[in-house]
Design a protein around this motif. Structure first.
Motif, PDB file in Angstrom:
ATOM      1  N   LEU A 155       0.805  -1.223   0.000  1.00 58.11           N
ATOM      2  CA  LEU A 155       0.000   0.000   0.000  1.00 58.11           C
ATOM      3  C   LEU A 155       0.838   1.273   0.000  1.00 58.11           C
ATOM      4  CD1 LEU A 155      -2.848  -0.981   2.482  1.00 58.11           C
ATOM      5  CD2 LEU A 155      -2.926  -0.889  -0.007  1.00 58.11           C
ATOM      6  N   LYS A 156       2.148   1.134  -0.009  1.00 54.92           N
ATOM      7  CA  LYS A 156       3.000   2.322  -0.024  1.00 54.92           C
ATOM      8  C   LYS A 156       2.977   2.956  -1.410  1.00 54.92           C
ATOM      9  CE  LYS A 156       6.147   1.165   3.671  1.00 54.92           C
ATOM     10  NZ  LYS A 156       7.530   0.908   4.074  1.00 54.92           N
ATOM     11  N   LEU A 157       2.724   4.255  -1.428  1.00 56.24           N
ATOM     12  CA  LEU A 157       2.723   5.013  -2.672  1.00 56.24           C
ATOM     13  C   LEU A 157       3.665   6.197  -2.541  1.00 56.24           C
ATOM     14  CD1 LEU A 157      -1.095   5.349  -3.496  1.00 56.24           C
ATOM     15  CD2 LEU A 157       0.532   3.745  -4.498  1.00 56.24           C
ATOM     16  N   THR A 158       4.244   6.589  -3.644  1.00 56.24           N
ATOM     17  CA  THR A 158       5.031   7.828  -3.651  1.00 56.24           C
ATOM     18  C   THR A 158       4.037   8.991  -3.721  1.00 56.24           C
ATOM     19  OG1 THR A 158       5.179   7.955  -6.050  1.00 56.24           O
ATOM     20  CG2 THR A 158       6.906   6.680  -4.913  1.00 56.24           C
ATOM     21  N   PRO A 159       4.457  10.178  -3.312  1.00 55.03           N
ATOM     22  CA  PRO A 159       3.560  11.336  -3.448  1.00 55.03           C
ATOM     23  C   PRO A 159       3.107  11.546  -4.903  1.00 55.03           C
ATOM     24  CG  PRO A 159       5.393  11.887  -2.021  1.00 55.03           C
ATOM     25  CD  PRO A 159       5.676  10.523  -2.592  1.00 55.03           C
ATOM     26  N   GLU A 160       3.993  11.246  -5.836  1.00 54.97           N
ATOM     27  CA  GLU A 160       3.646  11.404  -7.252  1.00 54.97           C
ATOM     28  C   GLU A 160       2.542  10.426  -7.649  1.00 54.97           C
ATOM     29  OE1 GLU A 160       5.878  10.281 -11.267  1.00 54.97           O
ATOM     30  OE2 GLU A 160       6.842  11.972 -10.239  1.00 54.97           O
ATOM     31  N   GLU A 161       2.658   9.164  -7.202  1.00 58.92           N
ATOM     32  CA  GLU A 161       1.631   8.174  -7.528  1.00 58.92           C
ATOM     33  C   GLU A 161       0.282   8.582  -6.927  1.00 58.92           C
ATOM     34  OE1 GLU A 161       4.072   3.952  -7.694  1.00 58.92           O
ATOM     35  OE2 GLU A 161       3.730   4.894  -5.742  1.00 58.92           O
ATOM     36  N   HIS A 162       0.330   9.073  -5.695  1.00 60.95           N
ATOM     37  CA  HIS A 162      -0.913   9.476  -5.030  1.00 60.95           C
ATOM     38  C   HIS A 162      -1.549  10.687  -5.716  1.00 60.95           C
ATOM     39  CE1 HIS A 162      -3.564  10.887  -1.733  1.00 60.95           C
ATOM     40  NE2 HIS A 162      -3.758   9.588  -1.612  1.00 60.95           N
ATOM     41  N   SER A 163      -0.712  11.621  -6.169  1.00 64.39           N
ATOM     42  CA  SER A 163      -1.242  12.832  -6.820  1.00 64.39           C
ATOM     43  C   SER A 163      -1.917  12.529  -8.160  1.00 64.39           C
ATOM     44  CB  SER A 163      -0.137  13.869  -7.012  1.00 64.39           C
ATOM     45  OG  SER A 163       0.781  13.434  -8.006  1.00 64.39           O
ATOM     46  N   LYS A 164      -1.587  11.399  -8.769  1.00 62.47           N
ATOM     47  CA  LYS A 164      -2.183  11.040 -10.062  1.00 62.47           C
ATOM     48  C   LYS A 164      -3.540  10.353  -9.904  1.00 62.47           C
ATOM     49  CE  LYS A 164       2.174  10.583 -12.549  1.00 62.47           C
ATOM     50  NZ  LYS A 164       3.097   9.667 -13.226  1.00 62.47           N
ATOM     51  N   MET A 165      -3.944  10.061  -8.672  1.00 61.35           N
ATOM     52  CA  MET A 165      -5.229   9.384  -8.443  1.00 61.35           C
ATOM     53  C   MET A 165      -6.393  10.364  -8.611  1.00 61.35           C
ATOM     54  SD  MET A 165      -4.630   7.127  -5.040  1.00 61.35           S
ATOM     55  CE  MET A 165      -3.956   5.500  -5.135  1.00 61.35           C
ATOM     56  N   THR A 166      -7.485   9.817  -9.107  1.00 66.48           N
ATOM     57  CA  THR A 166      -8.717  10.602  -9.155  1.00 66.48           C
ATOM     58  C   THR A 166      -9.280  10.647  -7.729  1.00 66.48           C
ATOM     59  OG1 THR A 166     -10.124   8.676  -9.519  1.00 66.48           O
ATOM     60  CG2 THR A 166      -9.198   9.755 -11.502  1.00 66.48           C
ATOM     61  N   PRO A 167     -10.191  11.575  -7.429  1.00 66.48           N
ATOM     62  CA  PRO A 167     -10.775  11.604  -6.079  1.00 66.48           C
ATOM     63  C   PRO A 167     -11.396  10.269  -5.642  1.00 66.48           C
ATOM     64  CG  PRO A 167     -11.215  13.674  -7.167  1.00 66.48           C
ATOM     65  CD  PRO A 167     -10.584  12.773  -8.203  1.00 66.48           C
ATOM     66  N   PRO A 168     -12.160   9.576  -6.507  1.00 68.24           N
ATOM     67  CA  PRO A 168     -12.690   8.270  -6.055  1.00 68.24           C
ATOM     68  C   PRO A 168     -11.571   7.253  -5.785  1.00 68.24           C
ATOM     69  CG  PRO A 168     -13.944   9.068  -7.947  1.00 68.24           C
ATOM     70  CD  PRO A 168     -12.762   9.976  -7.788  1.00 68.24           C
ATOM     71  N   GLU A 169     -10.516   7.247  -6.611  1.00 67.72           N
ATOM     72  CA  GLU A 169      -9.393   6.334  -6.381  1.00 67.72           C
ATOM     73  C   GLU A 169      -8.687   6.668  -5.063  1.00 67.72           C
ATOM     74  OE1 GLU A 169      -7.896   5.313 -10.937  1.00 67.72           O
ATOM     75  OE2 GLU A 169      -7.213   7.160  -9.963  1.00 67.72           O
ATOM     76  N   SER A 170      -8.518   7.950  -4.807  1.00 65.75           N
ATOM     77  CA  SER A 170      -7.865   8.392  -3.578  1.00 65.75           C
ATOM     78  C   SER A 170      -8.694   8.007  -2.351  1.00 65.75           C
ATOM     79  CB  SER A 170      -7.648   9.905  -3.611  1.00 65.75           C
ATOM     80  OG  SER A 170      -7.015  10.336  -2.433  1.00 65.75           O
ATOM     81  N   ASN A 171      -9.999   8.167  -2.440  1.00 70.39           N
ATOM     82  CA  ASN A 171     -10.880   7.777  -1.331  1.00 70.39           C
ATOM     83  C   ASN A 171     -10.819   6.274  -1.082  1.00 70.39           C
ATOM     84  OD1 ASN A 171     -11.659  10.414  -0.937  1.00 70.39           O
ATOM     85  ND2 ASN A 171     -13.565  10.212  -2.112  1.00 70.39           N
ATOM     86  N   ALA A 172     -10.832   5.493  -2.149  1.00 74.19           N
ATOM     87  CA  ALA A 172     -10.764   4.036  -2.011  1.00 74.19           C
ATOM     88  C   ALA A 172      -9.423   3.625  -1.408  1.00 74.19           C
ATOM     89  CB  ALA A 172     -10.978   3.365  -3.376  1.00 74.19           C
ATOM     90  N   TYR A 173      -8.354   4.268  -1.865  1.00 75.10           N
ATOM     91  CA  TYR A 173      -7.018   3.978  -1.318  1.00 75.10           C
ATOM     92  C   TYR A 173      -6.968   4.310   0.174  1.00 75.10           C
ATOM     93  CZ  TYR A 173      -2.123   4.613  -0.152  1.00 75.10           C
ATOM     94  OH  TYR A 173      -0.909   4.547   0.477  1.00 75.10           O
ATOM     95  N   SER A 174      -7.494   5.478   0.540  1.00 73.59           N
ATOM     96  CA  SER A 174      -7.485   5.901   1.947  1.00 73.59           C
ATOM     97  C   SER A 174      -8.263   4.925   2.822  1.00 73.59           C
ATOM     98  CB  SER A 174      -8.071   7.304   2.085  1.00 73.59           C
ATOM     99  OG  SER A 174      -7.235   8.237   1.444  1.00 73.59           O
ATOM    100  N   ALA A 175      -9.401   4.448   2.342  1.00 74.75           N
ATOM    101  CA  ALA A 175     -10.198   3.478   3.103  1.00 74.75           C
ATOM    102  C   ALA A 175      -9.442   2.163   3.268  1.00 74.75           C
ATOM    103  CB  ALA A 175     -11.544   3.249   2.408  1.00 74.75           C
ATOM    104  N   LYS A 176      -8.800   1.714   2.187  1.00 69.87           N
ATOM    105  CA  LYS A 176      -8.026   0.469   2.239  1.00 69.87           C
ATOM    106  C   LYS A 176      -6.848   0.610   3.200  1.00 69.87           C
ATOM    107  CE  LYS A 176      -6.247  -2.893  -1.084  1.00 69.87           C
ATOM    108  NZ  LYS A 176      -5.942  -3.143  -2.491  1.00 69.87           N
ATOM    109  N   LEU A 177      -6.186   1.764   3.169  1.00 67.77           N
ATOM    110  CA  LEU A 177      -5.055   2.032   4.057  1.00 67.77           C
ATOM    111  C   LEU A 177      -5.513   2.076   5.514  1.00 67.77           C
ATOM    112  CD1 LEU A 177      -2.054   2.709   4.335  1.00 67.77           C
ATOM    113  CD2 LEU A 177      -2.641   5.098   3.983  1.00 67.77           C
TER     114      LEU A 177
END
Length: 176
Positions: free
Chosen positions: A110-132
């Motif tokens: 689940l580790k992402l670089t800031p660059e990888e995280h910045s490329k996520m859409t809002p729904p992808e970011s929300n899903a990632y945050s929930a999974k984390l």
């Protein structure tokens, strides 16, 4: 003016600037207690615990004094104290309650670089945050709950008024 004379002249100009710049840090507060070297080592199953926050408390200390450290890869925390915007290495002398807190490490997958995280859409970011958040909640506890609060921690350290310092090791498995 020769090249050497120019170098010497520039030193006379730069030296006062360096003294002004480095000599004007925050002054030691008058209510800052005398501090002494202190290191705290944290292990679990004999293995060093890195990234644990160590906080020291005593009702005899000024309320705004923060005494703390963070363990390095060897499980050792160098304790320092801050009051207002002033920081100094060491801890006040006396018996202090020790609190240990540690956030579980992020799973590798689940580790992402800031660059990888910045490329996520809002729904992808929300899903990632929930999974984390779920992974962190489900991660095994490293520090027993009772050690994470000054009201419940049985851990004590007596910091000696000594130039050689106080060195203590806490094995987390002893407090399950």
């Amino acid at each position: 003016m020769t090249r050497n004379e120019m170098k010497i002249a520039s030193l006379f100009f730069l030296l006062p600037m360096v003294v002004l710049f480095f000599g004007c840090g925050p002054k030691r507060p008058s209510d800052m207690p005398k501090l002494f070297p202190c290191t705290i080592t944290v292990t679990k199953g004999g293995t060093p615990v890195s990234g644990a926050n160590i906080l020291l408390f005593s009702p005899q200390l000024p309320g705004s004094l923060a005494t703390s450290g963070q363990t390095n890869a060897g499980g050792v925390a160098e304790i320092g104290s801050s009051l207002a915007n002033y920081f100094e290495s060491g801890s006040p002398a006396g018996e202090l309650t020790v609190v240990i807190q540690k956030t579980p490490d992020v799973p590798e997958e689940l580790k992402l670089t800031p660059e990888e995280h910045s490329k996520m859409t809002p729904p992808e970011s929300n899903a990632y945050s929930a999974k984390l958040a779920k992974a962190m909640k489900d991660a095994p506890k490293i520090v027993p709950d009772k050690l994470s609060s000054p009201a419940t921690s049985p851990l004590k350290v007596t910091v000696a008024e000594s130039k050689t310092g106080t060195h203590v090791t806490f094995e987390l498995d002893d407090f399950n």
